[in-house]
Design a protein around this motif. Sequence first.
Motif, mmCIF file in Angstrom:
data_model
loop_
_atom_site.group_PDB
_atom_site.id
_atom_site.type_symbol
_atom_site.label_atom_id
_atom_site.label_comp_id
_atom_site.label_asym_id
_atom_site.label_seq_id
_atom_site.Cartn_x
_atom_site.Cartn_y
_atom_site.Cartn_z
ATOM 1 N N SER A 6 0.883 -1.231 -0.031
ATOM 2 C CA SER A 6 -0.101 0.242 0.103
ATOM 3 C C SER A 6 0.906 1.231 0.060
ATOM 4 C CB SER A 6 -0.907 -0.163 1.350
ATOM 5 O OG SER A 6 -1.780 1.002 1.211
ATOM 6 N N TYR A 7 0.760 2.091 -1.083
ATOM 7 C CA TYR A 7 1.444 3.093 -1.122
ATOM 8 C C TYR A 7 1.142 4.048 -1.990
ATOM 9 C CZ TYR A 7 2.405 0.004 -5.000
ATOM 10 O OH TYR A 7 2.440 -0.750 -6.042
ATOM 11 N N ARG A 8 1.703 5.287 -2.245
ATOM 12 C CA ARG A 8 1.320 6.439 -2.805
ATOM 13 C C ARG A 8 2.415 6.626 -4.139
ATOM 14 N NH1 ARG A 8 -1.060 10.675 0.856
ATOM 15 N NH2 ARG A 8 -2.925 9.307 0.683
ATOM 16 N N ILE A 9 2.030 6.797 -5.256
ATOM 17 C CA ILE A 9 2.845 7.214 -6.587
ATOM 18 C C ILE A 9 2.556 8.667 -6.754
ATOM 19 C CG2 ILE A 9 3.738 6.919 -8.841
ATOM 20 C CD1 ILE A 9 4.224 4.304 -6.958
ATOM 21 N N ILE A 10 3.702 9.533 -6.746
ATOM 22 C CA ILE A 10 3.513 11.045 -6.890
ATOM 23 C C ILE A 10 4.402 11.598 -8.082
ATOM 24 C CG2 ILE A 10 3.556 13.246 -6.040
ATOM 25 C CD1 ILE A 10 2.684 12.091 -3.379
ATOM 26 N N ASN A 11 3.667 12.239 -8.863
ATOM 27 C CA ASN A 11 4.443 12.902 -9.849
ATOM 28 C C ASN A 11 4.298 14.288 -9.770
ATOM 29 O OD1 ASN A 11 4.464 14.313 -12.991
ATOM 30 N ND2 ASN A 11 6.356 13.169 -12.595
ATOM 31 N N ASN A 12 5.189 15.421 -9.699
ATOM 32 C CA ASN A 12 5.068 16.778 -9.757
ATOM 33 C C ASN A 12 5.313 17.033 -11.288
ATOM 34 O OD1 ASN A 12 4.149 16.968 -6.997
ATOM 35 N ND2 ASN A 12 6.325 16.902 -6.519
ATOM 36 N N CYS A 13 4.409 17.624 -12.019
ATOM 37 C CA CYS A 13 4.853 18.091 -13.406
ATOM 38 C C CYS A 13 4.752 19.654 -13.381
ATOM 39 C CB CYS A 13 3.876 17.731 -14.229
ATOM 40 S SG CYS A 13 3.990 17.833 -16.103
ATOM 41 N N GLY A 14 5.968 20.080 -13.351
ATOM 42 C CA GLY A 14 6.083 21.725 -13.730
ATOM 43 C C GLY A 14 6.370 22.357 -12.343
ATOM 44 N N ALA A 15 7.090 23.437 -12.490
ATOM 45 C CA ALA A 15 7.469 24.004 -11.166
ATOM 46 C C ALA A 15 6.093 24.445 -10.233
ATOM 47 C CB ALA A 15 8.239 25.481 -11.629
ATOM 48 N N ASP A 16 5.332 24.875 -10.840
ATOM 49 C CA ASP A 16 3.962 25.473 -10.037
ATOM 50 C C ASP A 16 3.354 24.203 -9.614
ATOM 51 O OD1 ASP A 16 4.406 27.942 -10.855
ATOM 52 O OD2 ASP A 16 2.810 28.252 -12.197
ATOM 53 N N ALA A 17 3.623 22.882 -9.876
ATOM 54 C CA ALA A 17 3.052 21.577 -9.261
ATOM 55 C C ALA A 17 4.235 21.247 -8.297
ATOM 56 C CB ALA A 17 2.634 20.784 -10.239
ATOM 57 N N GLY A 18 5.150 21.853 -8.028
ATOM 58 C CA GLY A 18 6.241 21.421 -7.079
ATOM 59 C C GLY A 18 7.431 20.738 -7.678
ATOM 60 N N GLN A 19 7.773 20.474 -9.052
ATOM 61 C CA GLN A 19 8.454 19.866 -9.513
ATOM 62 C C GLN A 19 9.752 20.741 -9.282
ATOM 63 O OE1 GLN A 19 8.244 18.573 -13.690
ATOM 64 N NE2 GLN A 19 10.192 17.663 -13.599
ATOM 65 N N SER A 20 10.889 20.244 -8.611
ATOM 66 C CA SER A 20 12.121 20.734 -8.411
ATOM 67 C C SER A 20 13.239 20.433 -9.045
ATOM 68 C CB SER A 20 12.503 21.044 -7.018
ATOM 69 O OG SER A 20 12.606 19.544 -6.508
ATOM 70 N N VAL A 21 13.188 19.150 -9.606
ATOM 71 C CA VAL A 21 14.154 18.398 -10.378
ATOM 72 C C VAL A 21 13.644 18.086 -11.740
ATOM 73 C CG1 VAL A 21 15.896 16.518 -10.958
ATOM 74 C CG2 VAL A 21 15.411 17.394 -8.492
ATOM 75 N N MET A 22 14.160 18.815 -12.816
ATOM 76 C CA MET A 22 13.329 18.577 -14.255
ATOM 77 C C MET A 22 13.986 17.452 -14.825
ATOM 78 S SD MET A 22 11.265 21.011 -14.083
ATOM 79 C CE MET A 22 11.042 22.113 -12.735
ATOM 80 N N HIS A 23 13.766 16.592 -14.312
ATOM 81 C CA HIS A 23 14.122 15.106 -14.903
ATOM 82 C C HIS A 23 12.792 14.125 -14.330
ATOM 83 C CE1 HIS A 23 16.871 11.561 -16.063
ATOM 84 N NE2 HIS A 23 15.859 11.012 -15.687
ATOM 85 N N LEU A 24 12.083 13.513 -15.164
ATOM 86 C CA LEU A 24 10.891 12.937 -14.891
ATOM 87 C C LEU A 24 11.214 11.976 -13.776
ATOM 88 C CD1 LEU A 24 7.781 12.161 -15.784
ATOM 89 C CD2 LEU A 24 8.684 10.386 -16.935
#
Length: 110
Positions: free
Chosen positions: A77-95
């Motif tokens: 049981s776990y959560r998979i998260i992807n932040n896409c883009g700076a406004d969504a909290g993506q701080s490292v720009m590598h998928l």
Amino acid sequence: MCVFCEIVNGNIPSKKVYEDDMMLAFWDLNPVAPVHILAVPKVHIESVNDINAENSKYVAHIFEKLSEIAKEQGITSYRIINNCGADAGQSVMHLHFHLIGGTKLGEKIL
Ligand code: 5GP
Ligand code: ZN
């Protein structure tokens, strides 16, 4: 070269949990839960916005392996998260996909 490309190349050390020719999974430097692993493709894809017919096999492959990686950590049981883009909290720009668990997660995103 981006931070995660440097980790893939071994120029920056990481605590690896799984590796094959297409992907690498390693512990997040600042875990937010008892299990917090990042899964990244070995090719530089900037974000979900850049997934296409040519490179989507890397994404499919990561998702084929995520449950095995979780299981090795003792969780189903776990959560998979992807932040896409700076406004969504993506701080490292590598998928990358966050695999987060090992505790009862709140109903909010994190
Ligand atoms: P984002 O905010 O882009 O969705 O997630 C980036 C994640 O990468 C963050 O949770 C951050 O802690 C992690 N991170 C950033 N730099 C490094 C690093 O050099 N090594 C590792 N293992 N994790 C990193
Ligand atoms: Zn990269």
